[in-house]
Design a protein around this motif. Structure first.
Motif, PDB file in Angstrom:
ATOM      1  N   LYS A  24     -99.561 -50.150 -15.240  1.00  0.00           N
ATOM      2  CA  LYS A  24    -100.097 -50.514 -16.568  1.00  0.00           C
ATOM      3  C   LYS A  24     -99.453 -49.662 -17.658  1.00  0.00           C
ATOM      4  N   ARG A  25     -99.262 -50.317 -18.812  1.00  0.00           N
ATOM      5  CA  ARG A  25     -98.755 -49.549 -19.949  1.00  0.00           C
ATOM      6  C   ARG A  25     -99.874 -48.654 -20.456  1.00  0.00           C
ATOM      7  N   ALA A 112     -91.395 -55.116 -10.939  1.00  0.00           N
ATOM      8  CA  ALA A 112     -92.768 -55.156 -11.471  1.00  0.00           C
ATOM      9  C   ALA A 112     -93.582 -56.263 -10.787  1.00  0.00           C
ATOM     10  N   GLU A 113     -92.995 -57.450 -10.660  1.00  0.00           N
ATOM     11  CA  GLU A 113     -93.724 -58.573 -10.041  1.00  0.00           C
ATOM     12  C   GLU A 113     -93.958 -58.313  -8.561  1.00  0.00           C
ATOM     13  N   GLY A 117     -97.435 -57.770  -9.357  1.00  0.00           N
ATOM     14  CA  GLY A 117     -97.597 -59.101  -9.962  1.00  0.00           C
ATOM     15  C   GLY A 117     -97.540 -60.238  -8.974  1.00  0.00           C
ATOM     16  N   ARG A 226     -96.411 -62.846 -13.529  1.00  0.00           N
ATOM     17  CA  ARG A 226     -97.637 -62.315 -14.113  1.00  0.00           C
ATOM     18  C   ARG A 226     -97.351 -61.590 -15.425  1.00  0.00           C
ATOM     19  N   PHE A 227     -96.254 -60.822 -15.446  1.00  0.00           N
ATOM     20  CA  PHE A 227     -96.052 -59.935 -16.592  1.00  0.00           C
ATOM     21  C   PHE A 227     -95.195 -60.532 -17.711  1.00  0.00           C
ATOM     22  N   ARG A 230     -93.320 -58.556 -20.376  1.00  0.00           N
ATOM     23  CA  ARG A 230     -93.618 -57.123 -20.174  1.00  0.00           C
ATOM     24  C   ARG A 230     -92.973 -56.586 -18.895  1.00  0.00           C
ATOM     25  N   ALA A 231     -92.514 -57.502 -18.031  1.00  0.00           N
ATOM     26  CA  ALA A 231     -92.066 -57.102 -16.700  1.00  0.00           C
ATOM     27  C   ALA A 231     -90.884 -56.132 -16.740  1.00  0.00           C
ATOM     28  N   ILE A 234     -92.094 -52.579 -17.463  1.00  0.00           N
ATOM     29  CA  ILE A 234     -92.876 -52.024 -16.338  1.00  0.00           C
ATOM     30  C   ILE A 234     -91.950 -51.693 -15.163  1.00  0.00           C
TER      31      ILE A 234
END
Ligand code: BGC
Length: 244
Positions: A24-25, A112-113, A117, A226-227, A230-231, A234
């Protein structure tokens, strides 16, 4: 433990600190327009501003729209050509005096995924595609990344596939419905050459996934990321684990 994730794109350079245990950011992301021309020097300047903005002293992960091997940039599809041959990791480490890891932006999104994710519970061969200005790809086999795949540069309809099926074509004369048919064609092409068990579709346009999912006719499962945008941040932050 946190790291600063930086995602260099053709239009914007985005950054945020990320908690490596949760993905998480921990602060609101900051975005600065990509300088033109987007030379290494100009982009380093922006990254330095982002580091200053967050008053950041820890590790930094930096995602570029390029093939990156051992920190060295080998291609530059949507950034200035002068990046080619540049040791971006060494340069950033020296300028910022912090540990820095540099990797391909789609690989970062895939990381990230994969960890937090849409790919988390997917086994077998998973292909993540980032659909934006270009098409980036990240290929995983049972959760292990095969880095630097460039499936968006497969030749398709006489040019790079990203020219035909990246989300950016929707801005022009092509409607989203028409683009979805193009994307379907490209996914079916990928199934012929590197058949995966699942596709994950990322990039901003994945938020409209429900509007076009019906036209996608593939044997592999297709799920939205999911992100989304943003991925990259992350995954770039996550990729710093293990560096010093
Ligand atoms: C680049 C890839 C990148 C993708 C998304 C492509 O043009 O060649 O390295 O992952 O764009 O930014």
């Amino acid at each position: 433990m946190q790291a600063l994730g930086v995602d260099v794109g053709g239009t914007g350079i985005k950054a945020a600190p990320v908690d490596l245990a949760t993905g998480k950011r921990t602060e609101k992301r900051k975005r600065i327009l990509t300088p033109r021309p987007s030379t290494p020097e100009a982009v380093y300047e922006v990254i330095a501003q982002l580091v200053e903005h967050f008053d950041w002293h820890g590790p930094i992960g930096c995602a570029l729209p390029s093939v990156v091997r051992g920190g060295v940039v080998h291609t530059a599809a949507n950034i200035d050509d002068s990046w080619i041959g540049h040791d971006a990791a060494a340069e950033l480490r020296e300028r910022l005096a912090r540990p820095v890891h540099v990797l391909n932006d789609a690989d970062a999104a895939g990381i990230a995924e994969n960890e937090f994710g849409a790919a988390r519970d997917l086994d077998g061969v998973v292909i993540l595609l980032t659909l934006g200005t270009g098409i980036g790809s990240a290929v995983f086999t049972d959760g292990v990344l095969v880095p630097n795949t460039e499936l968006g540069h497969l030749e398709f309809h006489g040019a790079s596939a990203e020219r035909y099926a990246a989300a950016r074509v929707v801005d022009g004369d092509v409607t989203q419905a028409e683009w979805a048919l193009r994307l379907n064609e490209f996914l079916q092409h990928l199934e012929r050459v590197v058949p995966p068990d699942a596709f994950i579709l990322g990039g901003g346009i994945s938020k409209n996934f429900d509007a076009y999912a019906d036209v996608l006719e593939t044997r592999a499962t297709v799920v939205p990321a999911r992100f989304r945008n943003r991925a990259g941040i992350i995954g770039a932050a996550l990729a710093t684990r293990g560096i010093r």
